[in-house]
Design an enzyme around this catalytic site. Structure first.
Site, PDB file in Angstrom:
ATOM      1  N   GLY A 128       0.716  -1.201   0.015  1.00 19.69           N
ATOM      2  CA  GLY A 128      -0.165   0.025  -0.112  1.00 19.69           C
ATOM      3  C   GLY A 128       1.052   1.152  -0.100  1.00 19.69           C
ATOM      4  O   GLY A 128       2.072   1.133  -0.217  1.00 19.69           O
ATOM      5  N   SER A 129       0.149   2.402   0.320  1.00 16.23           N
ATOM      6  CA  SER A 129       1.099   3.660   0.103  1.00 16.23           C
ATOM      7  C   SER A 129       0.428   4.923   0.797  1.00 16.23           C
ATOM      8  O   SER A 129      -0.815   4.828   0.456  1.00 16.23           O
ATOM      9  CB  SER A 129       1.830   3.937  -1.361  1.00 16.23           C
ATOM     10  OG  SER A 129       2.366   2.953  -1.470  1.00 16.23           O
ATOM     11  N   ASN A 130       0.905   5.800   1.141  1.00 16.62           N
ATOM     12  CA  ASN A 130       0.217   7.310   1.088  1.00 16.62           C
ATOM     13  C   ASN A 130       1.377   7.892   0.075  1.00 16.62           C
ATOM     14  O   ASN A 130       2.375   7.926   0.049  1.00 16.62           O
ATOM     15  CB  ASN A 130       0.451   7.760   2.581  1.00 16.62           C
ATOM     16  CG  ASN A 130      -0.092   6.857   3.654  1.00 16.62           C
ATOM     17  OD1 ASN A 130      -1.204   6.440   3.513  1.00 16.62           O
ATOM     18  ND2 ASN A 130       1.016   6.587   4.833  1.00 16.62           N
ATOM     19  N   ASN A 174      -4.381   4.736  -1.035  1.00 21.49           N
ATOM     20  CA  ASN A 174      -4.954   3.431  -1.536  1.00 21.49           C
ATOM     21  C   ASN A 174      -6.571   3.648  -1.574  1.00 21.49           C
ATOM     22  O   ASN A 174      -7.137   2.454  -1.660  1.00 21.49           O
ATOM     23  CB  ASN A 174      -4.495   2.123  -0.763  1.00 21.49           C
ATOM     24  CG  ASN A 174      -2.992   2.252  -0.670  1.00 21.49           C
ATOM     25  OD1 ASN A 174      -2.577   2.300   0.308  1.00 21.49           O
ATOM     26  ND2 ASN A 174      -2.363   2.243  -1.879  1.00 21.49           N
ATOM     27  N   ARG A 228      -7.322   5.209   7.311  1.00 20.75           N
ATOM     28  CA  ARG A 228      -5.903   5.660   7.051  1.00 20.75           C
ATOM     29  C   ARG A 228      -6.174   6.830   6.204  1.00 20.75           C
ATOM     30  O   ARG A 228      -5.351   8.031   5.990  1.00 20.75           O
ATOM     31  CB  ARG A 228      -4.869   4.777   6.702  1.00 20.75           C
ATOM     32  CG  ARG A 228      -3.637   5.108   5.836  1.00 20.75           C
ATOM     33  CD  ARG A 228      -2.741   4.279   5.787  1.00 20.75           C
ATOM     34  NE  ARG A 228      -2.877   3.151   4.718  1.00 20.75           N
ATOM     35  CZ  ARG A 228      -2.983   3.335   3.528  1.00 20.75           C
ATOM     36  NH1 ARG A 228      -2.209   4.144   2.954  1.00 20.75           N
ATOM     37  NH2 ARG A 228      -3.272   2.263   2.937  1.00 20.75           N
TER      38      ARG A 228
END
Length: 818
Positions: free
Chosen positions: A246-248, A520, A549
């Protein structure tokens, strides 16, 4: 705002109609460093920078603090040569295992029952992995792309293989993971391309390997019942499947920063072990390319990073990159199927791999795998069976022929503005399963999901989805189309790189002066002030609930821009961005703290119910009453809270009194439903879990969430799992003594700032350090920085590199062949 008609602000000095392989203009801020770099390479003094190699490869690697290599060369082949050598220096065992995997030789060296490569496949064992990759290798997809690849790409790949092999020739392997192993071997261009293709397939067929190699023609007639129920099971299985990736990414434009300019946070959450570990580098061809950042070590380009004008990151997308077809079979002949009433024979593919037997001898295992005009037959999806009987189910992966990643990343590395980044993404269409979030030095922020996506419009899905597909498509974007009609095959757009893909004009893009971000979540909330609309369902659910998140990210951005987060001033700067990431705040804690305190106060004699009887939670409740709601290493009560949140997902009816409301996507759901017995039992179960592990409920996080590294001992790790609603994601492995290893989470982190008094300013951090080799000096040095919340100021200009107190230079030339 319509997703297809969001025009970028004009950028000063922007060149129109850019081409990816032209010599780009060099910004004023970069000319001095480029000239000095040319002086450093004597070869570059003698003649202008070349795009292509005309002799043996030669490169110079300059190492600065924490083992970060700055690789400079006069052409693409030489750049790949330096990258291959430097990458092998830090990652030789990881790379060697990867090449063993994609060349379908795991069973030969490790045995058929050995585990498959961590992170790179979902296969049950090495035999299934080998059958999958051998089938791909037999298809000639690699050779077809290699024959037509752009010259910069083919030169990079060739040079990378040469550099990797040069490292092997020096026989300097000290990593116990592969020192002396028979499977460490020289590679060629095909191995590099095979890995590129494997990365592209990760989210599609790479996640369904067991179903692909397990499909067998039936001996009898299997029938389907309950199509809707099957669709629901498939949807639940697919949504619960996770690779951990995943990621920000947060892109802040000139209206959201302190003093104009722009700031980018790149925060991918990827595995801490195995083939998908990031590796940091700085790549320069004087006058041609100057880009810094990180990539997977076997991909000779910067995947997440910046040049002197733009900075970009990627986040795992909600797009479905695969689809299914249901094809009717002919009674009595299950390998014959019907399209438009015409019989067609399935293609039988005999796939053989070499297998090491228990006595050390080698034998061959051969399987017959079946395929149709739509793709290979499968026996299920994400663990849910799809019996082969009256119909066969066929998987089509949109990335089957996609080896264009390097084309795209080279284009991004040469872009001069946010609109130039979008052009590079659109013309190559090589990003396989991620969004792109970016800024430029003119103060523009960009979000786009310009990637490989099946051409399945909503109208096409309505016409062609089967009864199973109707439910699955609505919930996941994965279609199950009627394969009996040729008109139900995937469509095509003129601006797509290949048939069957959505063209870039259908893919969402948003250019802003305030901000754009993604964690995401579906495209619609890239900026909640201007929700994106009119994109196809295959890209993501419209108006779907963002994760906690994603909520935390949007609240963090808005509060910093408004100056309401308690930090000095308003707007983002590099220090502010770094500070908010490592504040380690939990969104779930923020919206449940009041009810949690009420629940604790109501437990009789401080004893909470649990699945195995009441348990004393006095210490845990006292710690939570004082807890700040963060996951810093000194926080108390946070471990109890994260175990509690993990159990809330199984509460019947959900844990919240107020459900999600699409009209209030960032403030719902809310209010912990403490009146539900399952919520109180979840809390007691979490407390008992800690007690069983010998972890005090009021212990400091860092005492029981850590990694152990040779030479560094125990290193406390801050951060928490995704489901508590935290930006700095850390997914630990729960063990007898608590969380004693990290599986995945924050990996390569970069904050890039353009503008202000400092011009270009970059800080980075590789949370698990440059090398997995425990004998390396750079096995844990950045992990210690991460633990302490410290960053590495980047050395990007020639002056910054040459003045590094840790500067070490390696000159590479290919030895003459004998």
């Amino acid at each position: 705002m319509n997703a297809r008609h969001s025009d970028p602000p004009s950028a000063p000095c922007e060149r129109r109609k850019p081409t990816h392989w032209r010599r780009p203009g060099v910004a004023n801020t970069n000319r001095v460093s480029t000239m000095l770099a040319c002086l450093f390479l004597l070869l570059s003094l003698a003649q202008p920078s070349r795009a292509h190699s005309v002799g043996p490869p030669a490169a110079t690697i300059r190492y600065t603090e924490y083992g970060i290599p700055h690789i400079i060369a006069s052409d693409y082949r030489s750049l790949g040569y330096g990258y291959g050598y430097a990458s092998a220096t830090d990652n030789v065992c990881t790379l060697a295992e990867t090449y063993m995997t994609v060349s379908a030789q795991r069973s030969r060296y490790l045995g058929p029952d050995a585990a498959a490569a961590a992170g790179l496949t979902s296969a049950r064992n090495s035999l299934h992995s080998d059958l999958h990759f051998q089938r791909i290798n037999n298809s000639q997809v690699i050779e077809r792309y290699a024959a037509t690849a752009p010259r910069p790409v083919s030169d990079l790949v060739r040079g990378f293989a040469e550099g990797y092999n040069q490292y092997l020739r020096r026989n300097q392997i000290h990593d116990p993971a592969c020192a002396g192993a028979a499977w460490v071997r020289p590679v060629d261009d095909r191995d590099v391309y095979r890995y590129i293709n494997a990365v592209a397939l990760l989210d599609g067929s790479g996640a369904q390997i067991d179903h692909l190699v397990g499909a067998r023609p039936p001996s009898g007639r299997a029938t389907h019942t309950g199509a809707r129920a099957t669709g629901e099971k498939l949807a639940d299985a697919q949504r619960s499947r996770t690779t951990g990736n995943g990621s920000n990414a947060i892109a802040v434009g000139s209206r959201g920063t302190q003093g104009g300019g722009s700031v980018l946070l790149a925060n991918p959450h990827f595995p801490w072990h195995g083939a998908l570990r990031f590796w940091q580098s700085h790549l320069t061809i004087p006058g041609k390319m100057n880009v810094s950042g990180a990539s997977l070590p076997g991909l000779p380009a910067v995947a997440i990073g910046h040049n002197s004008d733009v900075a970009w990151s990627h986040t795992v997308s909600t797009a479905a990159t695969l689809g299914l077809f249901e094809v009717p079979t002919v009674p009595g002949s299950p390998t014959t199927y019907l399209v438009d009433g015409v019989r067609r024979k399935m293609t039988a593919q005999r796939v053989s791999v070499r297998v090491r037997e228990a006595d050390g001898s080698l034998s061959a295992v051969t399987r017959t795998l079946w395929s149709t005009v739509y793709g290979p037959v499968v026996d299920g999806l994400s663990g849910v069976p799809l019996p082969w009987g009256e119909s066969a189910y066929v998987l089509r992966d949109a990335n089957t022929n996609n080896l264009r990643l390097l084309e795209t990343w080279l284009g991004l590395g040469q872009a001069r503005s946010a609109s130039g980044l979008r052009t590079a993404l659109s013309s190559t269409l090589g990003i396989p399963w991620t969004n792109t979030v970016a800024v430029d030095r003119y103060g523009t922020a960009l979000y786009t999901d310009t990637q490989v996506v099946p051409h399945v419009t909503d109208a096409h899905a309505r016409r062609c989805n089967t009864s199973i597909g109707t439910e699955l498509f609505a919930r996941t974007g994965i279609s199950v189309l009627d394969g009996s009609r040729s008109t139900c095959d995937w469509g095509s757009d003129a601006d797509a790189r290949e048939q069957g893909l959505l063209g870039p004009h259908r893919l969402p893009a948003l250019f802003r002066r305030d901000y754009a971000a993604n964690a995401n979540n579906a495209p619609w909330l890239a900026n909640p002030r201007v929700p994106l609309k009119n994109y196809p369902r295959v890209l993501g659910p419209p108006e779907a609930a963002p994760s906690m998140r994603a909520q935390q990210m949007m609240h963090t951005v808005r509060q910093r821009i408004d100056g309401t987060d308690g930090l000095p001033g308003r707007g983002f700067s590099s220090p502010a961005m770094r500070k908010v990431l490592f504040s380690d705040r939990s969104r779930v804690a923020e919206i449940s703290r009041g009810e949690l305190r009420t629940m604790c106060d109501a437990f009789p004699q401080g004893r909470a119910p649990s699945s195995s009887g009441p348990i004393d939670v006095t210490k845990g409740c006292s710690a939570l009453a004082l807890w700040r709601g963060d996951y810093r290493t000194d926080s108390r009560g946070s471990l109890l809270f994260s175990r509690f949140v993990a159990k809330l997902s199984s509460v019947p009816g959900g844990p919240w009194r107020v459900s999600f409301d699409r009209h209030h996507p960032l403030t719902t759901p809310h209010t912990l439903a403490i009146e539900r017995p399952a919520v109180r039992i979840a809390f007691g179960d979490a407390a008992r879990e800690l007690a069983t592990a010998g972890v005090p409920a009021d212990a400091k996080l860092g005492d029981h969430q850590y990694v152990t590294r040779d030479g560094s001992g125990r290193i406390p790790i801050h951060g928490a799992p995704h489901d508590v609603g935290i930006l700095n994601v850390i997914t630990p492995a729960w063990g007898p003594g608590g969380n004693t290893e990290v599986l995945h989470g924050s990996s390569f982190i970069q904050v890039v700032q353009f503008g202000g008094s400092t011009g270009l300013r970059t800080h980075s951090l590789l949370a698990y350090s440059q090398s997995p080799d425990p004998t390396s000096a750079h096995h844990s040095d950045q992990t210690e920085l991460y633990s302490a919340g410290r960053w590495v100021p980047e050395r990007f200009t020639e002056r910054q590199i040459r003045t590094s107190p840790a500067l070490r230079t390696v000159h590479l030339t290919q030895p003459a062949r004998r």
